[in-house]
Structure formats: C-alpha cells, structure tokens
Scaffold this active site. Structure first.
Site, mmCIF file in Angstrom:
data_model
loop_
_atom_site.group_PDB
_atom_site.id
_atom_site.type_symbol
_atom_site.label_atom_id
_atom_site.label_comp_id
_atom_site.label_asym_id
_atom_site.label_seq_id
_atom_site.Cartn_x
_atom_site.Cartn_y
_atom_site.Cartn_z
ATOM 1 N N SER A 1 0.832 -1.197 0.000
ATOM 2 C CA SER A 1 0.000 0.000 0.000
ATOM 3 C C SER A 1 0.878 1.262 0.000
ATOM 4 O O SER A 1 1.648 1.460 -0.932
ATOM 5 C CB SER A 1 -0.966 -0.083 1.195
ATOM 6 O OG SER A 1 -1.935 0.919 1.136
ATOM 7 N N ASP B 1 -10.115 -3.930 -5.273
ATOM 8 C CA ASP B 1 -9.474 -2.971 -4.368
ATOM 9 C C ASP B 1 -10.221 -1.634 -4.426
ATOM 10 O O ASP B 1 -10.261 -1.002 -5.483
ATOM 11 C CB ASP B 1 -7.997 -2.799 -4.802
ATOM 12 C CG ASP B 1 -7.184 -1.996 -3.802
ATOM 13 O OD1 ASP B 1 -7.763 -1.147 -3.092
ATOM 14 O OD2 ASP B 1 -5.967 -2.206 -3.746
ATOM 15 N N HIS C 1 -8.049 -4.655 -1.038
ATOM 16 C CA HIS C 1 -6.797 -3.962 -0.725
ATOM 17 C C HIS C 1 -5.930 -4.793 0.224
ATOM 18 O O HIS C 1 -4.705 -4.684 0.200
ATOM 19 C CB HIS C 1 -7.091 -2.585 -0.117
ATOM 20 C CG HIS C 1 -5.909 -1.671 -0.130
ATOM 21 N ND1 HIS C 1 -5.353 -1.179 -1.294
ATOM 22 C CD2 HIS C 1 -5.155 -1.161 0.881
ATOM 23 C CE1 HIS C 1 -4.315 -0.414 -0.991
ATOM 24 N NE2 HIS C 1 -4.172 -0.382 0.323
HETATM 25 C C1 MLT Z 1 -1.398 5.988 -0.168
HETATM 26 O O1 MLT Z 1 -1.789 6.979 0.412
HETATM 27 O O2 MLT Z 1 -0.203 5.706 -0.333
HETATM 28 C C2 MLT Z 1 -2.434 5.085 -0.729
HETATM 29 O O3 MLT Z 1 -3.666 5.738 -0.755
HETATM 30 C C3 MLT Z 1 -2.516 3.804 0.036
HETATM 31 C C4 MLT Z 1 -2.842 4.050 1.475
HETATM 32 O O4 MLT Z 1 -1.940 4.262 2.244
HETATM 33 O O5 MLT Z 1 -4.028 4.016 1.839
#
Ligand code: MLT
Length: 206
Positions: A103, A153, A184
């Site tokens: 992520s 996701d 996700h």
């Molecule tokens: C981010 O902010 O890098 C992406 O939206 C993934 C997350 O951290 O939720």
C-alpha cells in the site's frame, strides 16, 4: 543523514537478497517482518518506519486526500529513504535490497524505483499506485518487479495499477503483473506468489 526508526535482522542464509520492508499507512517497522520471513526465509530484513504522521499514523509521504499525493513530498521522502538505505547498507554490510512494500509502502517503493533506480535490486509491490503524475525518465533495465493488485481494491483502481505496470515496463523493468481475486488487504495468494517470485528472480542480475 536522515535516520529512520527501523528494525534490522541479519541474514541467516547467504546469497539471498536482503529485503527492504515498507509498511502501509498506520503500520510500523514490526508489521512486515513476518511477511518477509515467509516470502524469503533467511534473507536479511531491513524495516524502516515511515517518518510522516497522518493523525498519528506513520506513512512514507504526505497525501492531500485518499489517493491524491503531495508529490513534492513523495520526491523528497523517496530521496530521504534512498539515503537511509545507502547508509544502512554500509552499517549492516548488505547488498542492494529487494523492496517488499504494501500500500503506502509499495507506493514509496515505486517512487524510489522511478527516482533512484540504483537503490533497489528489485521490488515486490503489493497494492501499489502510480506515485508521480510526471515521473522522470528512469532506466530500470532488467530490474525485476512483481506487482500484485486486487481486482476488488476500493483504494487502487485497476486502471491505475495497469498504468504503473506499463510505466515500469516502459522504463525497462522486467514486470510481472497480476491482478488477484482480492481487495486492498493481502491474501494467501500474495504470499505464495511473492515467495515463488523471489525464489525465481535473480536480483543480483538487476
Ligand atoms: C497511499 O496513500 O499511499 C495510498 O492511498 C494507500 C494508502 O496508504 O491508503
């Protein structure tokens, strides 16, 4: 130098690539140690904590809203992380690591690939997005990258991960891109695919 709170676990088997473990929003340096051990048992593990806090939750760069990044901060933080890795390599006497990012951690790993290609030997990007709207022309010739996305996701649209796969391929990376029946969150399939991929990839050739 920029210090990151981090964990380091030395290798217990020689010749395996060190892993750079990069957690998601709200995680920390302990989060992915178990995953690292599952996908490459015996590898050295270097696991920093993101230095940005969003309502108390560690991240690797600032965002303006969900999926909208502060790209100036992305660039600055990616370079800081690159410096930390260079210092940690000397301190712990390790080779260039393969990043394993989830992520937000996958997004900073993708930014690092585009901004400082020599820092990483390769990358496993779990639920990553395009980190920069106007990335520099990177030379990723032969760099192995595994990109695993979730078909359902809610945070990363399929078109976005496909765009990242194309961007990295165009820069010369050897991209293995798979869309899993997942959201996700990580699934068992992520672990199995990452383990098989790490076992087959010759990160030293990158
Ligand atoms: C981010 O902010 O890098 C992406 O939206 C993934 C997350 O951290 O939720």
């Amino acid at each position: 130098m920029t210090e990151f709170i981090h964990r380091f676990e030395p290798a217990t088997s020689a010749h395996l690539p060190p892993l750079l473990l990069l957690h998601g929003t709200g995680g920390d340096e302990n989060d992915l140690l178990g995953l690292g051990k599952m996908i490459s048992p015996g590898s050295a593990l270097l696991s920093p904590r993101g230095r940005v806090l969003e309502h108390g939750m560690p991240r690797f760069f600032r965002r303006l809203s969900e999926g909208v990044f502060d790209e100036e901060d992305v660039r600055r933080r990616a370079l800081e992380l690159g410096d930390f890795i260079a210092d940690a390599r000397k301190r712990y006497d390790i080779a260039a690591p393969v990043a394993v990012g989830f992520s937000n951690g996958a997004n900073i790993a993708a930014a690092l690939l585009l901004l400082k290609p020599d820092v990483l030997a390769g990358a496993v990007l779990l639920r990553a997005m395009v980190p920069l709207s106007d990335p520099p022309t990177a030379n990723l010739a032969g760099k192995p990258v595994l990109l695993l996305s979730g078909q359902a996701d809610p945070i990363v649209p399929a078109s976005n991960s496909a765009k990242l796969a194309a961007l990295l391929s165009e820069a010369g990376a050897r991209v293995d891109y798979k869309v899993l029946t997942a959201g996700h969150q990580l699934s068992q399939a992520d672990v199995t695919l990452a383990r098989n991929w790490i076992g087959s990839v010759d990160a030293k050739a990158a």
